[in-house]
Design a protein around this motif. Structure first.
Motif, PDB file in Angstrom:
ATOM      1  N   ALA A 194      41.720 -88.652 -10.997  1.00 33.44           N
ATOM      2  CA  ALA A 194      41.749 -90.115 -11.078  1.00 33.44           C
ATOM      3  C   ALA A 194      42.749 -90.590 -12.121  1.00 33.44           C
ATOM      4  O   ALA A 194      43.506 -91.546 -11.888  1.00 33.44           O
ATOM      5  N   VAL A 195      42.764 -89.929 -13.269  1.00 31.21           N
ATOM      6  CA  VAL A 195      43.708 -90.307 -14.321  1.00 31.21           C
ATOM      7  C   VAL A 195      45.140 -90.014 -13.882  1.00 31.21           C
ATOM      8  O   VAL A 195      46.062 -90.779 -14.183  1.00 31.21           O
ATOM      9  N   ALA A 196      45.346 -88.925 -13.150  1.00 31.47           N
ATOM     10  CA  ALA A 196      46.690 -88.591 -12.662  1.00 31.47           C
ATOM     11  C   ALA A 196      47.191 -89.653 -11.688  1.00 31.47           C
ATOM     12  O   ALA A 196      48.370 -90.038 -11.724  1.00 31.47           O
ATOM     13  N   VAL A 197      46.306 -90.153 -10.824  1.00 37.08           N
ATOM     14  CA  VAL A 197      46.690 -91.222  -9.902  1.00 37.08           C
ATOM     15  C   VAL A 197      47.035 -92.495 -10.681  1.00 37.08           C
ATOM     16  O   VAL A 197      48.015 -93.185 -10.366  1.00 37.08           O
ATOM     17  N   ALA A 198      46.230 -92.800 -11.695  1.00 36.45           N
ATOM     18  CA  ALA A 198      46.507 -93.977 -12.526  1.00 36.45           C
ATOM     19  C   ALA A 198      47.863 -93.843 -13.212  1.00 36.45           C
ATOM     20  O   ALA A 198      48.634 -94.809 -13.294  1.00 36.45           O
ATOM     21  N   LEU A 199      48.171 -92.648 -13.703  1.00 39.18           N
ATOM     22  CA  LEU A 199      49.464 -92.412 -14.345  1.00 39.18           C
ATOM     23  C   LEU A 199      50.608 -92.578 -13.349  1.00 39.18           C
ATOM     24  O   LEU A 199      51.643 -93.184 -13.674  1.00 39.18           O
TER      25      LEU A 199
END
Length: 247
Positions: A194-199
């Motif tokens: 999820a954090v990778a997608v946000a990044l």
């Protein structure tokens, strides 16, 4: 300052905030007071305004989050309290703007104040997630500061950007994803994804804005060329430039 110190004292008694966390919160409070005082004086603001007071309340909560994140490197801190403070600060992010518009007290100082509080909260949440997920998470919190640093060397990056709902949505998504990932309610792999997608969305948003500012710079430069070189360039050349399709 007084309310921030009171909040730190409450955290000391409620969650056992250590001296490291308390001193970090104190430094945050002093730095906020100093920077905000200078900004208010430079803007010649006569009244602080209700919207800025909401943002100031958010700042106090961010100070508490900062203190607990600093404390977490040496001891266990209640994640529920940390995430609750961050979540309330994010919710209030949608309040101060509405208050400013409703009361007619929107100012450049208020907009910048709100932006800096958001940016710092995102950075602190990234620091909180750096240990369980990896240091790559810090790219989310540092990207805005890298953009500002780049604008010192490249003045065209300081240009005004058009209103963009996509930019606002991506910015809001960063806080939501970081809070959910930091709450520990997702498996580590899911939180990292999820954090990778946000990044990735943040990189896309910044990249789109940089590209737009570059195109505006090129158009401004192209508009100045014919007036300066009209006496030295054949007429057909100037005509062809004007007839060229806009990129």
């Amino acid at each position: 300052m007084g309310v921030q110190l009171l909040l730190l004292e409450v955290l000391c008694r409620a969650v056992g905030l250590s001296m490291v966390g308390w001193l970090t919160g104190l430094v945050f409070a002093v730095a906020t007071w100093a920077v905000l005082t200078v900004a208010v004086r430079r803007s010649w603001t006569l009244t602080f305004g209700p919207a800025n007071r909401v943002t100031l309340a958010r700042t106090i909560l961010v100070g508490g989050v900062t203190a607990m994140v600093a404390d977490s490197f040496g001891r266990h801190v209640p994640v529920a309290v940390l995430i609750a403070f961050a979540a309330v600060a994010l919710v209030l992010d949608g309040v101060d703007g509405k208050v400013a518009r409703y009361t007619g007290t929107a100012t450049p100082l208020g907009a910048r104040f709100d932006m800096e509080v958001d940016a710092f909260l995102i950075l602190v949440l990234c620091i909180h997630l750096a240990l369980p997920l990896g240091s790559w998470v810090l790219a989310i919190g540092l990207m805005r500061y890298a953009f500002v640093a780049a604008s010192w060397a490249l003045p065209w990056l300081r240009g005004a950007l058009p209103h963009s709902m996509a930019r606002k949505t991506v910015a809001a998504l960063q806080g939501v994803v970081l809070v959910v990932a930091g709450a520990g309610i997702l498996p580590r792999a899911s939180a990292a994804a999820a954090v990778a997608v946000a990044l990735a969305l943040l990189v896309w948003s910044f990249g789109r804005d940089v590209a737009w500012l570059w195109r505006v710079r090129e158009r401004a430069g192209a508009a100045r060329v014919p007036t300066v070189r009209a006496r030295h360039v054949p007429a057909w050349s100037v005509t062809s430039r004007r007839a060229a399709p806009d990129r």
